[in-house]
Write a protein that holds these residues in place. Structure first.
Motif, short mmCIF file in Angstrom:
data_model
loop_
_atom_site.label_atom_id
_atom_site.label_comp_id
_atom_site.label_asym_id
_atom_site.label_seq_id
_atom_site.Cartn_x
_atom_site.Cartn_y
_atom_site.Cartn_z
N ALA A 71 0.98 -1.10 0.06
CA ALA A 71 -0.24 -0.12 -0.15
C ALA A 71 0.91 1.65 0.39
O ALA A 71 0.38 2.34 -0.62
CB ALA A 71 -0.60 -0.30 1.19
N LYS A 72 1.72 1.48 0.64
CA LYS A 72 2.49 2.61 0.52
C LYS A 72 3.43 2.69 -0.31
O LYS A 72 3.87 3.76 -0.97
CB LYS A 72 3.81 2.29 1.82
CG LYS A 72 4.51 2.98 1.90
CD LYS A 72 5.78 2.96 3.27
CE LYS A 72 6.55 4.82 3.66
NZ LYS A 72 7.06 4.17 4.91
N GLN A 76 2.68 5.64 -2.83
CA GLN A 76 4.02 6.95 -3.18
C GLN A 76 4.31 7.21 -4.29
O GLN A 76 4.47 7.93 -4.57
CB GLN A 76 4.97 6.39 -2.60
CG GLN A 76 5.17 5.87 -0.80
CD GLN A 76 6.63 5.83 -0.95
OE1 GLN A 76 6.58 4.32 -1.15
NE2 GLN A 76 6.95 6.38 0.89
N SER A 77 3.45 6.63 -5.29
CA SER A 77 3.36 6.87 -7.24
C SER A 77 2.75 7.49 -7.13
O SER A 77 3.23 8.13 -8.45
CB SER A 77 3.00 5.30 -8.05
OG SER A 77 1.47 5.03 -7.18
N GLY A 78 1.51 8.14 -6.40
CA GLY A 78 0.99 8.71 -6.71
C GLY A 78 0.14 8.77 -8.47
O GLY A 78 -0.34 9.98 -8.20
N ARG A 79 0.07 7.22 -8.46
CA ARG A 79 -1.24 7.25 -9.69
C ARG A 79 -2.89 6.76 -8.82
O ARG A 79 -4.00 6.75 -9.71
CB ARG A 79 -0.96 5.35 -9.74
CG ARG A 79 0.14 5.25 -11.20
CD ARG A 79 0.71 4.51 -11.64
NE ARG A 79 -0.76 4.49 -12.45
CZ ARG A 79 -1.41 2.87 -13.03
NH1 ARG A 79 -0.55 1.82 -12.77
NH2 ARG A 79 -1.94 3.41 -13.64
N TYR A 80 -2.62 6.50 -7.37
CA TYR A 80 -4.00 6.44 -6.77
C TYR A 80 -4.74 7.16 -5.82
O TYR A 80 -3.53 7.72 -5.02
CB TYR A 80 -4.07 5.49 -5.90
CG TYR A 80 -3.40 4.09 -7.33
CD1 TYR A 80 -4.12 3.33 -7.72
CD2 TYR A 80 -2.30 3.56 -7.36
CE1 TYR A 80 -4.05 2.52 -8.95
CE2 TYR A 80 -1.51 2.55 -7.65
CZ TYR A 80 -2.64 1.59 -8.69
OH TYR A 80 -2.54 1.12 -9.55
N GLN A 112 -1.28 5.61 5.26
CA GLN A 112 -2.52 7.26 4.81
C GLN A 112 -2.00 8.81 5.79
O GLN A 112 -1.67 9.91 5.14
CB GLN A 112 -3.98 7.53 4.86
CG GLN A 112 -3.98 6.08 6.09
CD GLN A 112 -5.84 6.63 6.62
OE1 GLN A 112 -6.71 6.50 5.81
NE2 GLN A 112 -6.09 6.40 7.68
N LEU A 113 -1.06 8.14 6.96
CA LEU A 113 -0.88 9.90 7.81
C LEU A 113 0.23 10.29 6.71
O LEU A 113 0.03 11.18 6.78
CB LEU A 113 -0.91 9.13 8.54
CG LEU A 113 -1.94 8.95 9.66
CD1 LEU A 113 -1.48 8.43 10.85
CD2 LEU A 113 -2.99 10.18 9.40
N ASP A 114 1.71 9.26 6.27
CA ASP A 114 2.37 9.45 4.85
C ASP A 114 2.13 10.16 4.16
O ASP A 114 2.90 11.07 3.55
CB ASP A 114 3.47 8.89 5.68
CG ASP A 114 3.78 8.03 6.73
OD1 ASP A 114 3.80 9.02 7.94
OD2 ASP A 114 4.78 7.21 7.23
N THR A 115 1.25 9.68 3.21
CA THR A 115 1.20 9.79 2.26
C THR A 115 -0.08 10.75 1.90
O THR A 115 -0.29 11.72 0.42
CB THR A 115 0.94 8.65 1.35
OG1 THR A 115 -0.06 7.83 1.51
CG2 THR A 115 2.75 7.82 1.60
#
Length: 166
Positions: A71-72, A76-80, A112-115
């Motif tokens: 999930a991380k 981080q990919s920025g796609r979702y 979710q908190l980090d990203t």
């Protein structure tokens, strides 16, 4: 592994930059016959909300413990715009299922908190899981959880899209 199937919908969801909104669905393969019900219900319920299966990328991991790292990386990919996780952590006769479940849920929250990408959990940890009776119950329960995850995901993604960009 992307195993998205082809379903179509009239309504298209767009992100703030005009691209179609993409959702990631990560599924643990342990107890696949049961957890598959969540995926099936999730896709159907997302169709009811104007998404198509082409908007949902499906990923499989060996077990629930592997879900947070996957999930991380996806976040981080920025796609979702959102990530949904599904799995079943059962008591296999040794006392570790509660630790695994806690690690998975804590990991998903941290992602979710980090990203700032919303992450939704349909990772279940039953108190009792024995035989066909419980398997049948959880197959039916995962249908409910899949629909609930779709509602939460679609609603949150829509609300996030309306928020000002930081």
């Amino acid at each position: 592994m992307n195993i998205a199937t082809s379903l179509h919908s009239e309504t298209q969801h767009s992100s703030f930059n005009g691209n179609r909104t993409r959702i990631a669905f990560i599924q643990a393969c342990w107890h696949r016959d049961i957890v598959d019900q969540c995926k099936i219900a999730f896709i159907e319920a997302m169709k009811d909300r104007g998404y198509s299966a082409d908007d949902i990328d499906l990923y499989e991991v060996p077990g629930a413990f592997e879900i947070p790292l996957h999930a991380k990386r996806l976040a981080q990919s920025g796609r979702y715009a959102g990530i949904v996780a599904a799995g079943l952590v059962v008591d296999g006769g040794i006392y570790r299922h509660e630790f695994v479940a806690q690690a998975v849920i804590s990991g998903l929250m941290q992602v979710q908190l980090d990203t700032s990408v919303p992450v939704f959990s349909a990772v279940l940890t039953p108190h009792h899981f024995h035989g066909e009776e419980h398997a049948k119950y959880f197959k039916e329960h995962f249908l409910v959880k899949g629909a609930e995850a779709a509602h939460a995901c679609a609603d949150t993604v829509r609300k996030f899209a309306a928020l000002p960009v930081a």
